[in-house]
Design an enzyme around this catalytic site. Structure first.
Site, short mmCIF file in Angstrom:
data_model
loop_
_atom_site.label_atom_id
_atom_site.label_comp_id
_atom_site.label_asym_id
_atom_site.label_seq_id
_atom_site.Cartn_x
_atom_site.Cartn_y
_atom_site.Cartn_z
N ARG A 228 0.85 -1.18 0.00
CA ARG A 228 0.00 0.00 0.00
C ARG A 228 0.89 1.24 0.00
O ARG A 228 1.89 1.31 0.70
CB ARG A 228 -0.93 0.01 1.22
CG ARG A 228 -2.13 -0.92 1.08
CD ARG A 228 -3.08 -0.37 0.01
NE ARG A 228 -4.26 -1.18 -0.18
CZ ARG A 228 -4.40 -2.09 -1.13
NH1 ARG A 228 -3.38 -2.36 -1.94
NH2 ARG A 228 -5.53 -2.75 -1.28
N GLU A 257 -3.50 8.03 -5.82
CA GLU A 257 -3.50 7.42 -7.15
C GLU A 257 -4.71 7.90 -7.96
O GLU A 257 -5.81 7.94 -7.42
CB GLU A 257 -3.54 5.89 -7.04
CG GLU A 257 -2.31 5.30 -6.35
CD GLU A 257 -2.41 3.79 -6.19
OE1 GLU A 257 -3.44 3.20 -6.58
OE2 GLU A 257 -1.46 3.19 -5.66
N HIS A 276 -0.39 0.51 -10.35
CA HIS A 276 -1.14 -0.38 -9.45
C HIS A 276 -1.60 -1.62 -10.21
O HIS A 276 -2.76 -2.04 -10.17
CB HIS A 276 -2.35 0.33 -8.84
CG HIS A 276 -2.76 -0.24 -7.52
ND1 HIS A 276 -3.17 0.55 -6.46
CD2 HIS A 276 -2.86 -1.52 -7.08
CE1 HIS A 276 -3.48 -0.23 -5.43
NE2 HIS A 276 -3.31 -1.49 -5.80
#
Length: 313
Positions: A228, A257, A276
């Site tokens: 994370r 993000e 991601h």
């Protein structure tokens, strides 16, 4: 634990994106139709499959939420969790995918792939060195399913794998040894590491976990974050990259993000940011893991993929 008689009469609700083959598979598993949510609260017990939980459904009538994602930190942070509701998550083959992502970047570094790519773009011919990954040390923070999968693949390539966990425990598969976070042993293994990999979930205990002290303890190691983004103090990482205590960084996750065009992350030296994408969840992962959880619940067992909502993982 979900009572069988309650589950038997619970309606099956799903997020709008849970449709097509996934929706049909859920109907086959549960023996009831999938309903997509609406504005009001259902008048009886229900289970929900999705990525987020609408406020109108954050109610004591929720008996079970199955997340289509592996991480549940954002879900739990969005509001109080219904006290009796079961929370399960989708892991699928994510560990395998993330492990291959980590190995790919490690091998790319060993074979000077970024430098070769830059040379090609400039039409330059210059012999570059290569190194062997075998025998070097990878420190993996997080010794759960994903961390263990990463360690197992690296160990299969003859890397020495050290896990870092919050509490003392038996050594999980894939690791040569495990040390406890926050002590002298962790500082020592960070100093020995060639690669440091974070697979940590985001909890109150892991927010900003990688700070000045941890980055300073590294001696030129490459840092890969597949856990994370908020587990990393980005200012501390930037300082470490500029001072050289961190040699390179590969960041698949970020605190915000997507980052804005002018975000400082784009200017970090010797850093690659990916979108991601290390452990994208496939539809078959959702179906397989939900089916496994359904079997456990209907047999009166706590699913292996259940989340401790107090701890956050």
């Amino acid at each position: 634990m979900v009572h069988h008689e309650v589950l038997a009469r619970a309606r099956l609700l799903a997020a709008p994106g849970v449709d097509g083959p996934v929706s049909r598979a859920l109907e086959q598993i549960t023996g009831r139709p999938v309903e997509h949510p609406y504005g009001g609260e259902p008048d009886g017990p229900f289970l929900y499959v999705g990525d987020t939980l609408p406020d109108a459904l954050r109610t004591p009538r929720l008996v079970w939420f199955h997340s289509v994602n592996a991480g549940t930190d954002a879900l739990l942070a969005a509001g109080p969790w219904p006290r009796e509701a079961l929370l399960t998550r989708t892991v699928g083959r994510m560990g395998e995918r993330i492990a291959q992502y980590v190995l790919a970047w490690i091998l790319a570094e060993c074979q000077s792939v970024p430098e070769h790519t830059a040379q090609h773009a400039g039409a330059r011919w210059h012999r570059l060195p290569s190194t062997l990954a075998a025998g070097q040390t990878a420190v993996v923070h997080g010794t759960g399913r994903i961390g263990s999968a990463v360690a197992a693949l690296l160990r299969a390539c003859s890397l020495h794998t050290v896990g870092v966990g919050r509490t003392p425990r038996e050594v999980p598969p894939g690791f040569d040894r495990v040390v406890t976070a926050g002590g002298d042993e962790e500082r020592a293994v960070l100093a020995e590491a060639r690669w440091v990999v974070s697979t940590l979930p985001l909890t109150g205990a892991t927010e900003g976990f990688f700070d000045d002290a941890r980055f300073t303890a590294m001696r030129g190691a490459s840092f890969l974050n597949v856990g994370r983004g908020a587990c990393v103090d980005m200012a501390a990482l930037e300082a470490a990259l500029r001072s050289g205590t961190v040699g390179r960084a590969v960041l698949d996750v970020l605190p915000e993000e997507p980052p804005a065009t002018g975000d400082r992350v784009w200017g970090l030296p010797r850093t690659v940011v990916t979108s991601h994408s290390a452990g994208i969840t496939a539809d078959e992962d959702v179906v397989t893991d939900f089916a496994t959880c359904w079997e456990a619940v209907t047999e009166g067992r706590v699913p292996a993929l259940a989340v401790d909502t107090g701890r956050g993982y």
